[in-house]
Write a protein that holds these residues in place. Structure first.
Motif, PDB file in Angstrom:
ATOM      1  N   LEU A 133      47.405  52.267  53.047  1.00  0.00           N
ATOM      2  CA  LEU A 133      48.216  51.065  52.829  1.00  0.00           C
ATOM      3  C   LEU A 133      47.693  50.265  51.642  1.00  0.00           C
ATOM      4  N   LEU A 134      46.374  50.059  51.591  1.00  0.00           N
ATOM      5  CA  LEU A 134      45.791  49.313  50.477  1.00  0.00           C
ATOM      6  C   LEU A 134      45.983  50.054  49.156  1.00  0.00           C
ATOM      7  N   GLN A 135      45.989  51.383  49.225  1.00  0.00           N
ATOM      8  CA  GLN A 135      46.235  52.174  48.020  1.00  0.00           C
ATOM      9  C   GLN A 135      47.658  51.976  47.517  1.00  0.00           C
ATOM     10  N   LYS A 136      48.630  51.980  48.422  1.00  0.00           N
ATOM     11  CA  LYS A 136      50.028  51.767  48.039  1.00  0.00           C
ATOM     12  C   LYS A 136      50.239  50.366  47.470  1.00  0.00           C
ATOM     13  N   LEU A 137      49.474  49.409  47.969  1.00  0.00           N
ATOM     14  CA  LEU A 137      49.597  48.031  47.489  1.00  0.00           C
ATOM     15  C   LEU A 137      48.766  47.776  46.232  1.00  0.00           C
ATOM     16  N   HIS A 138      48.068  48.808  45.748  1.00  0.00           N
ATOM     17  CA  HIS A 138      47.238  48.710  44.545  1.00  0.00           C
ATOM     18  C   HIS A 138      46.145  47.647  44.696  1.00  0.00           C
ATOM     19  N   LEU A 139      45.542  47.603  45.868  1.00  0.00           N
ATOM     20  CA  LEU A 139      44.469  46.646  46.124  1.00  0.00           C
ATOM     21  C   LEU A 139      43.084  47.278  46.048  1.00  0.00           C
ATOM     22  N   LEU A 140      43.009  48.610  46.062  1.00  0.00           N
ATOM     23  CA  LEU A 140      41.713  49.269  45.985  1.00  0.00           C
ATOM     24  C   LEU A 140      41.037  48.950  44.657  1.00  0.00           C
ATOM     25  N   ASN A 141      39.714  48.748  44.723  1.00  0.00           N
ATOM     26  CA  ASN A 141      38.923  48.449  43.523  1.00  0.00           C
ATOM     27  C   ASN A 141      39.396  47.189  42.813  1.00  0.00           C
ATOM     28  N   THR A 142      39.855  46.216  43.583  1.00  0.00           N
ATOM     29  CA  THR A 142      40.212  44.909  43.033  1.00  0.00           C
ATOM     30  C   THR A 142      39.573  43.820  43.892  1.00  0.00           C
ATOM     31  N   PHE A 143      39.420  42.659  43.311  1.00  0.00           N
ATOM     32  CA  PHE A 143      38.862  41.518  44.056  1.00  0.00           C
ATOM     33  C   PHE A 143      39.770  41.105  45.206  1.00  0.00           C
ATOM     34  N   TYR A 146      39.541  41.831  49.127  1.00  0.00           N
ATOM     35  CA  TYR A 146      38.762  40.981  50.019  1.00  0.00           C
ATOM     36  C   TYR A 146      39.575  39.810  50.548  1.00  0.00           C
ATOM     37  N   ILE A 147      40.630  39.415  49.838  1.00  0.00           N
ATOM     38  CA  ILE A 147      41.342  38.168  50.151  1.00  0.00           C
ATOM     39  C   ILE A 147      42.626  38.421  50.935  1.00  0.00           C
ATOM     40  N   ILE A 148      43.507  39.253  50.400  1.00  0.00           N
ATOM     41  CA  ILE A 148      44.849  39.398  50.976  1.00  0.00           C
ATOM     42  C   ILE A 148      44.839  39.953  52.395  1.00  0.00           C
ATOM     43  N   PRO A 149      44.102  41.035  52.708  1.00  0.00           N
ATOM     44  CA  PRO A 149      44.150  41.549  54.080  1.00  0.00           C
ATOM     45  C   PRO A 149      43.610  40.583  55.137  1.00  0.00           C
ATOM     46  N   SER A 150      42.828  39.600  54.723  1.00  0.00           N
ATOM     47  CA  SER A 150      42.232  38.670  55.692  1.00  0.00           C
ATOM     48  C   SER A 150      42.925  37.312  55.709  1.00  0.00           C
ATOM     49  N   TYR A 218      33.982  50.726  51.683  1.00  0.00           N
ATOM     50  CA  TYR A 218      35.016  51.745  51.857  1.00  0.00           C
ATOM     51  C   TYR A 218      36.195  51.589  50.898  1.00  0.00           C
ATOM     52  N   PHE A 219      36.452  50.387  50.423  1.00  0.00           N
ATOM     53  CA  PHE A 219      37.644  50.163  49.619  1.00  0.00           C
ATOM     54  C   PHE A 219      37.344  49.833  48.159  1.00  0.00           C
ATOM     55  N   VAL A 220      36.066  49.748  47.796  1.00  0.00           N
ATOM     56  CA  VAL A 220      35.695  49.409  46.419  1.00  0.00           C
ATOM     57  C   VAL A 220      34.619  50.389  45.948  1.00  0.00           C
TER      58      VAL A 220
END
Length: 297
Positions: A133-143, A146-150, A218-220
């Motif tokens: 899911l985070l990959q599809k949202l292009h959130l991997l390896n971004t700051f 840490y913010i949006i999923p929480s 795991y995500f960065v």
């Protein structure tokens, strides 16, 4: 005139017993942290001799100098501070807005939303679906990973909902008579009255952001975006410190094992101290917020 309650013998015995147990509990929880502090402020070779109980024998900041000499550690510290500050602000406000809407019976499908939220407290999607899911949202390896999923937490939302429901409805009704909308009421009336629960949830969210190493691990994969807990885990490994042993002062290279222990203790103090310093300033609101959640939930 002050009125005093005369204590019986049984009252004095109970008070003395509670005081003694309270002091023992305080010492049992505080002294281990204090021991880490005095050990980290002592020369590691001298500390290896033992009998270090109350104060450093040979005071030094060399152990902390080793830590902050690492540029990656300093970068991760600043990144973690930024994540904690921004994540706490956005997480508290977003959760409060969602909880305010869920606390109103006029919200369409309110029970359905609440049930979906409660399910997520006990069942998660799992690591792999979350990663995809985070990959599809292009959130991997971004700051922003840490913010949006929480941004929203159902447990914190339940605390907010319990608090909002005990506020007088007349406040909102009078504001609506004056032509105020829901957002204006929430920002200008509800939030100023919600300081206890805001402080409670803010503490929960801040501690979670400060201590979270899972997201970074795991995500960065970009080391420049690693947070402090991830760097701490790396530094606590014996191999990482031994590799940097040549850059240590000569007195610290004399006893690698003692130096290793002292640096570990100093690293733990750096991790724990910021949250420990913040807590006393919001303790009053924290206790009030927890009591409201316990009574109204």
């Amino acid at each position: 005139m002050r009125s005093y309650i005369k204590l019986t013998r049984e009252d004095r015995i109970v008070n003395a017993t509670v005081t003694i147990f309270g002091i023992l509990a305080f010492l049992a929880t505080f002294y281990p942290l204090y021991y880490l502090l005095i050990y980290s402020l002592n020369d590691p070779v001298d500390a290896a001799g033992g009998q270090l109980y109350w104060f450093p024998r040979q005071f030094t900041f060399d152990n902390y100098a080793v830590i902050f000499r690492d540029e990656q550690l300093l970068n991760s510290f600043l990144l973690t501070v930024a994540r904690t500050a921004l994540g706490t602000l956005t997480g508290v406000l977003f959760t409060a807005m969602g909880a305010y809407a869920l606390s109103k019976s006029r919200l369409v499908f309110r029970k359905t939303y609440s049930m979906i939220g409660l399910v997520t407290m006990y069942v998660s999607g799992g690591l792999i679906p979350t990663y995809l899911l985070l990959q599809k949202l292009h959130l991997l390896n971004t700051f922003w990973v840490y913010i949006i999923p929480s941004l929203f937490n159902i447990f914190n939302a339940l605390l907010f909902m319990a608090f909002f429901r005990q506020l007088p409805e007349e406040l909102e009704e009078s504001a609506k008579v004056d032509g105020s909308g829901d957002f204006y009421i929430f920002v200008r009336i509800i939030l100023p009255l919600s300081k206890p629960v805001l402080a409670t949830v803010a503490l929960f969210v801040a501690v979670n952001h400060w201590n979270d190493w899972f997201s970074s691990a795991y995500f960065v994969s970009n080391q420049q975006l690693w947070t402090l807990p991830t760097i701490i885990v790396r530094m606590l490994s014996d191999t990482a410190i031994i590799e940097n042993m040549q850059s240590l002062p000569p007195n610290m290279r004399m006893d690698p094992l003692s130096t290793l222990m002292a640096i570990k203790y100093a690293t733990l103090i750096v991790t724990v101290l910021p949250i420990t310093l913040v807590y006393p300033f919001i303790q009053k609101y924290f206790v009030q917020g927890m009591m409201v959640g316990a009574i109204k939930a």
